[in-house]
Design a protein around this motif. Structure first.
Motif, short mmCIF file in Angstrom:
data_model
loop_
_atom_site.label_atom_id
_atom_site.label_comp_id
_atom_site.label_asym_id
_atom_site.label_seq_id
_atom_site.Cartn_x
_atom_site.Cartn_y
_atom_site.Cartn_z
N LYS A 27 0.84 -1.20 0.00
CA LYS A 27 0.00 0.00 0.00
C LYS A 27 0.88 1.24 0.00
CE LYS A 27 -3.86 -2.26 2.33
NZ LYS A 27 -4.68 -2.23 1.13
N ASP A 28 0.29 2.34 -0.54
CA ASP A 28 1.06 3.59 -0.69
C ASP A 28 0.77 4.51 0.49
OD1 ASP A 28 2.42 5.80 -1.41
OD2 ASP A 28 1.68 5.88 -3.45
N ARG A 31 3.34 6.91 1.93
CA ARG A 31 4.51 6.48 2.72
C ARG A 31 5.34 5.45 1.94
NH1 ARG A 31 0.11 6.77 6.12
NH2 ARG A 31 -0.35 4.57 5.83
N ARG A 32 5.53 5.73 0.68
CA ARG A 32 6.21 4.81 -0.21
C ARG A 32 7.68 4.63 0.15
NH1 ARG A 32 3.88 1.22 -2.30
NH2 ARG A 32 5.58 0.07 -1.34
N ASP A 33 8.37 5.71 0.59
CA ASP A 33 9.79 5.66 0.83
C ASP A 33 10.15 4.65 1.92
OD1 ASP A 33 10.15 7.52 -1.11
OD2 ASP A 33 10.35 9.23 0.29
N ARG A 80 8.44 2.10 3.00
CA ARG A 80 8.16 0.72 2.56
C ARG A 80 9.23 0.21 1.59
NH1 ARG A 80 3.62 2.55 4.57
NH2 ARG A 80 1.86 1.15 5.03
N ASP A 81 9.67 1.06 0.65
CA ASP A 81 10.72 0.64 -0.28
C ASP A 81 12.03 0.37 0.45
OD1 ASP A 81 8.97 0.84 -2.36
OD2 ASP A 81 9.65 2.84 -3.01
#
Length: 805
Positions: free
Chosen positions: A165-166, A169-171, A173-174
């Motif tokens: 999920k985005d 807060r993508r950074d 999670r990546d």
């Protein structure tokens, strides 16, 4: 098993490493997996550690204050379990260093959240990674995210769903995905009574830890202790900005794999005990061990650091390989002690079933065996080594010398190669073997040398000595047994009736083989030119004497080509006299009845002249006077003794008065004319085209003089000699030795040609005429004086008496 403090944070709050605890890790003899338990404060991390270890080793308490400070450890077999203090606890310190230590060291990271899978926990994990610059983490650490004391029903894919999920807060999670490519999610329900649901959750956690455990990093104790020390220095200094934190840990692991690959490589490569001509060190085996470990751990993302350590390993492997190759070559080139070198060389040839024959000289000169045109003699003896034996006798490396013998001197140095052996006389038993064994027996029977034979068919090493083939594996003959061996050889020759042949090459009579070209003047027209190449002394004397010899004449070998330089007969004077006395029936080794007074004041030696001194005459006259053997000697002994004394007195007067030497001027003139004619004929044979070729006209122009043919033959022999050392060109074809070493081939061919010319014309060299005439005179005088010794003493044969009656 009790938990021990590895890291603590005393005031002013800097990380402190407990060395005494670290030493227990350093002394561990097992490979260790590191399992680090980190996460939120008061989430039950220590309790989960106790459950995994199935014993209460970590302190636990139902209190809001922090129970674990810093990092506690427990060594459990091949596992090092780290219990780290939690963060985000309002009643305790929240140290990012603890999370960094656990994340950097762990092979498996258990991240514990309290009650639910929270965004705050994910952000905390991602923030720790970012702070420590481990976003491009190279260690293949597994993440096991545990929601403890859970009251919600989570699916097994809950972590992957959350990371997918985005929500802006993508950074973070990546960052987690990059740092932990292998992830597991476990939910352990809240159950104070420890019921079935709680046990199922613990079982799921244990299963997650066991999954893919073979792909985790493992450290030996010393490497892990070194990594912890390095990490302690960086963390204690607050040095989080350097990306070398994970490189340090990775370097320790890779260094351990380099050492492990080296250990495995050293166990696999052959030890250098004996020289191996096919010795080869395959360094790829050691590199493959390292690559297998890297591939097993999927460390493809760290190609730079792995490549660095791979090159380091390759350099070490090449150093070891070069050291072993050098040791192998040194062992193959060793020349002392030569008997041990010969033994090891024969063992190598036997193991590879490479046939060989080596003749070892003792007291007797082996020059008569080296007179063959195929033999190659070395001006300076070459040292014998196992490598030399392999390269010389291997049929593929040196096909031209494989079936011939190499001759060694008493010090184990190579005198000559490509030496053929004389034929084995009839009647000599050969217990086993082939042509090599027969040749060895023949040489050991005709000389005092011993011969080592390696069988190509059976891979056995045998020794021929004194005309006998010893058992397989027998020790080499010892010089202390020389007299025994010589007696055995003489007994065998007497038994086989071959004593005459042995005298041709015995230690005393090695020069008694004379050449018909040199002594043709002795026999005149009795021996047509070119009939035989070799003629011994006694057939010459037999043709000059009135009475035939009483023992079988030696076999005359048909002419086969050029002969060796003939030796001077007077150098073997004692043997000449021995054979003359044997011919007359006089004992050679028995004690004399009357001692000779030759050379005393009563019978002095004559003044030096053209004839004198002559060693054969001197030796003959110095011999004592003995009675000849035969029937009825005992009955007539008194009469014979008187006759013997009269013979001695008459001979002594003859020695004082004789001037004619028993030969006429006509005989000397005939000998001189025969010598001159034969010398001219011989030189014409060397330098001119044969008459048959001249008569053939233009069609026979291709026929060349012997000298021209010999030049071509010597050039071919020189090229053949250097062919064993020639390299191959780019296409793999052998290089022509004449093109590779033109000057060397030309010099060797010239030297061989000069030697062959000397051999061919040697009997007519300057000074030979005088020596030949002197030998003729001495032969006549010795024969006459021998008859004087036995005058009136010879006992007629019984068969002859019967015929007369």
């Amino acid at each position: 098993m009790v938990g021990q403090k590895l890291f603590s944070f005393p005031p002013p709050g800097r990380a402190h490493l407990h060395e005494e605890v670290l030493q227990s890790i350093e002394q561990s003899s097992r490979k260790l997996r590191v399992i680090a338990i980190v996460g939120e404060g008061r989430a039950g991390k220590s309790q989960l550690g106790n459950e995994l270890l199935q014993t209460n080793v970590f302190a636990t308490a139902a209190t809001p204050e922090a129970v674990t400070e810093g990092v506690d450890i427990v060594l459990d077999g091949g596992r090092l379990v780290l219990d780290c203090e939690g963060f985000n606890n309002a009643l305790a310190s929240s140290r990012l260093e603890v999370l960094l230590i656990g994340t950097a060291l762990a092979s498996t990271l258990i991240f514990v959240m309290d009650g639910k899978l929270s965004e705050e926990g994910l952000n905390m994990l991602a923030g720790a990674l970012t702070e420590a610059q481990l976003l491009e983490k190279q260690l293949p650490t597994r993440l096991v995210l545990v929601v403890n004391k859970c009251t919600l029903d989570y699916k097994a894919s809950a972590l992957e769903d959350a990371l997918a999920k985005d929500h802006g807060r993508r950074d973070s999670r990546d960052a987690i995905k990059r740092a932990f490519p292998r992830r597991h999610f476990v939910a352990i329900p809240f159950d104070p009574s420890g019921g079935d649901a709680y046990q199922q959750g613990l079982n799921a956690l244990r299963a997650a830890l066991d999954a893919e455990s073979s792909s985790e990093l493992v450290f030996d104790g010393a490497r892990l202790a070194g990594a912890i020390r390095g990490l302690s220095i960086k963390v204690g200094a607050g040095d989080f900005d350097l990306p070398s934190i994970h490189q340090h840990i990775m370097g320790e692991f890779l260094q351990g794999e380099v050492d492990a690959a080296m250990d495995g490589f050293m166990r696999r490569i052959p030890k250098v005990i004996e020289y191996d001509p096919d010795f080869k060190v395959d360094i790829d085996a050691g590199i493959n061990l390292f690559d297998a470990a890297i591939q097993r751990l999927s460390l493809h993302t760290c190609s730079g650091q792995v490549h660095q350590f791979r090159e380091q390993l390759q350099g070490k492997l090449e150093d070891v390989a070069e050291e072993r190759r050098t040791a192998n070559e040194a062992l193959g080139n060793r020349t002392e002690p030569w008997r041990d070198v010969l033994r090891r060389g024969c063992a190598l040839l036997s193991a590879r079933q490479v046939g060989a024959r080596l003749v070892v000289q003792r007291k007797q000169d082996l020059s008569p065996f080296l007179s063959s045109p195929s033999a190659i003699r070395f001006d300076t003896p070459e040292p014998l080594s196992v490598r030399w034996m392999w390269r010389h006798f291997h049929p593929e490396l040196n096909p031209s010398s494989h079936d011939f013998a190499a001759v060694l001197n008493q010090h184990g140095q190579v005198l000559a190669v490509r030496v053929p052996a004389p034929a084995l006389p009839d009647g000599v038993p050969v217990p086993r073997g082939n042509a090599r064994h027969k040749a060895a027996l023949s040489v050991s029977l005709r000389s005092d040398a011993w011969v080592v034979v390696v069988s190509q068919e059976r891979g056995e090493t045998s020794v021929a000595c004194a005309g006998q083939l010893w058992d397989v594996g027998s020790a080499f003959p010892d010089d202390s047994d020389y007299a025994v061996h010589e007696q055995q050889r003489r007994d065998l020759l007497l038994k086989l009736g071959l004593l005459w042949e042995s005298r041709q090459i015995s230690s005393k009579a090695k020069g008694l083989v004379w050449y018909a070209e040199e002594f043709r003047f002795l026999v005149g027209i009795l021996v047509p030119p070119g009939t035989y190449a070799r003629l011994d002394m006694w057939p010459v004397l037999r043709m000059l004497a009135d009475a035939p010899l009483e023992f079988p004449a030696p076999r005359l070998r048909p002419r086969t080509g050029q002969s060796a330089l003939p030796p001077a007969s007077w150098r073997r004077a004692a043997e000449w006299v021995d054979l003359e006395l044997e011919r007359a029936g006089l004992p050679v080794e028995a004690a004399a009845v009357l001692e000779s007074r030759w050379g005393s004041d009563d019978v002095p030696q004559p003044e030096p002249s053209v004839l004198w001194p002559q060693p054969a005459l001197d030796d003959h006259r110095s011999r004592g006077f003995a009675l000849p053997g035969g029937p009825d000697n005992k009955e007539t002994q008194k009469k014979q003794l008187k006759q013997l004394a009269d013979n001695q007195q008459r001979l002594e007067e003859l020695w004082k008065m004789s001037n004619s030497h028993g030969i006429s001027w006509d005989e000397l003139d005939t000998a001189f004319v025969a010598f001159a004619k034969e010398g001219k004929r011989r030189y014409a044979q060397w330098s001119q085209v044969p008459q048959a070729a001249k008569a053939g006209g233009d069609s026979a122009k291709a026929d060349l003089p012997k000298a021209a043919k010999m030049k071509l033959e010597c050039e071919a022999k020189a090229k053949d000699f250097y062919a064993q050392f020639r390299p191959s060109d780019e296409e793999g074809n052998p290089v022509d030795p004449k093109r590779m070493w033109p000057s060397r081939v030309r010099r060797l061919a010239a030297r061989l040609f000069v030697q062959e010319k000397k051999k061919f014309l040697a009997p007519w060299a300057p000074g030979k005429l005088t020596g030949n005439l002197q030998a003729l005179v001495a032969a006549k005088m010795i024969r006459r004086e021998t008859h004087e010794r036995i005058y009136g003493l010879a006992v007629p044969d019984k068969e002859e008496e019967t015929k007369e009656n």
